[in-house]
Scaffold this active site. Structure first.
Site, PDB file in Angstrom:
ATOM      1  N   CYS A  97       0.811  -1.213   0.000  1.00  0.00           N
ATOM      2  CA  CYS A  97       0.000   0.000   0.000  1.00  0.00           C
ATOM      3  C   CYS A  97       0.854   1.278   0.000  1.00  0.00           C
ATOM      4  CB  CYS A  97      -0.975  -0.070   1.169  1.00  0.00           C
ATOM      5  SG  CYS A  97      -2.413   0.996   0.959  1.00  0.00           S
ATOM      6  N   HIS A 201      -3.412  -5.651   2.205  1.00  0.00           N
ATOM      7  CA  HIS A 201      -3.026  -5.844   3.601  1.00  0.00           C
ATOM      8  C   HIS A 201      -3.614  -7.199   3.982  1.00  0.00           C
ATOM      9  CE1 HIS A 201      -1.899  -1.620   4.343  1.00  0.00           C
ATOM     10  NE2 HIS A 201      -2.906  -1.296   3.570  1.00  0.00           N
TER      11      HIS A 201
HETATM   12  N1  GLN Z   1      -1.908   6.816   2.330  1.00  0.00           N
HETATM   13  C1  GLN Z   1      -2.162   5.874   1.361  1.00  0.00           C
HETATM   14  C2  GLN Z   1      -3.563   5.880   0.798  1.00  0.00           C
HETATM   15  O1  GLN Z   1      -4.539   6.016   1.493  1.00  0.00           O
HETATM   16  C3  GLN Z   1      -1.753   4.510   1.862  1.00  0.00           C
HETATM   17  C4  GLN Z   1      -2.752   3.797   2.747  1.00  0.00           C
HETATM   18  C5  GLN Z   1      -2.239   2.522   3.307  1.00  0.00           C
HETATM   19  O2  GLN Z   1      -1.052   2.236   3.270  1.00  0.00           O
HETATM   20  N2  GLN Z   1      -3.127   1.732   3.880  1.00  0.00           N
HETATM   21  O3  GLN Z   1      -3.680   5.752  -0.380  1.00  0.00           O
END
Ligand code: GLN
Length: 252
Positions: A97, A201
């Site tokens: 992510c 995740h």
């Molecule tokens: N900040 C990023 C987004 O919302 C990554 C989010 C995350 O790693 N869960 O796109």
């Protein structure tokens, strides 16, 4: 001979969300079950770049924009150059992510601010102006990281950013259920050499043991050449995968 690998866990204090640390536990356990020694090196802000020497797998989890800004400052420059070189030389790695977004050219936050990224891969990410417009839920993708046969990767995504890949890059897979890179083009993640970038995740590795073994095997092959990993009885992992597949109404 007893095999040994070291995992560089990048910024566990900041980049670690939605169970991402489970990926580290999974790599370690799957090594131990095969009598392979697995050391975990936690590399937090201000770590010395020499710590990256002799690391065999790179791992960085996801985070929110605030943490990404802090990490960007710490990782830019020499650390980023070393990581780039490791990736080009085939060191395997998993970037989830926010960490996946880091590999690209830039990340534009929903307020328009730009986080300059590592520019290791030709991709970019933009968040829409409405910050509540997130892509959330279980995700399944059909992936060819095993080359000979497709494997369904299962995970959980929660991101505002939409990632777009340059035309020479290969996605990790095609979305079967969920949103993936941007919710538009059915691509999810990236596979480049032995690096995986993904929005999954979950944590993603315990749900997808073959992906965990892909990383472990790639690291051992670099270090010890002709390696074939011993099979592990994945009956519990398979049941977990089936449970989610049933929920998403798809066949594995
Ligand atoms: N900040 C990023 C987004 O919302 C990554 C989010 C995350 O790693 N869960 O796109």
């Amino acid at each position: 001979m007893k095999y040994q690998i070291t995992v560089a866990w990048l910024y566990p204090d900041l980049m670690n969300t939605y169970g991402d640390r489970g990926n580290i536990i999974c790599i370690k356990k799957r090594c131990e079950w095969r009598d392979i020694t697995c050391k975990i090196k936690e590399l937090n802000t201000d770590f010395d770049k020499r710590e990256l020497e002799n690391c065999d797998i790179l791992f960085m989890g996801g985070a929110q924009d605030r943490q990404q800004q802090i990490v960007t400052k710490d990782i830019k420059g020499e650390k980023s150059n070393i990581i780039k070189e490791m990736i080009i030389n085939g060191t395997p790695g998993l970037f989830i992510c926010g960490a996946y977004q880091f590999l690209g050219n830039y990340y534009k936050e929903s307020d328009g601010a730009i986080i300059d990224c590592l520019k290791i891969l030709d991709l970019y990410t933009e968040s829409p102006k409405e910050s509540n417009n997130r892509l959330i839920g279980d995700i399944a993708i059909k992936s060819y990281f095993l080359k000979d046969k497709p494997y369904t990767l299962i995970g959980f995504e929660n991101h505002g950013g939409r990632t777009y890949l340059g035309k020479n890059l290969k996605p990790l897979g095609k979305v079967v259920s969920g949103y993936g890179n941007n919710g538009e083009d059915s691509t999810e993640g990236i596979i480049y050499k032995n690096i995986i970038g993904t929005y999954s995740h979950g944590p993603v590795l315990p749900k997808n043991p073959k992906l965990a073994d892909f990383l472990i095997e790639a690291s051992l092959k670099i270090k010890y050449k002709n390696i074939k990993l011993k099979e592990i009885n994945d009956i519990l992992e398979t049941k977990a995968r089936e449970a989610i597949a049933n929920r998403l109404d798809l066949e594995l």
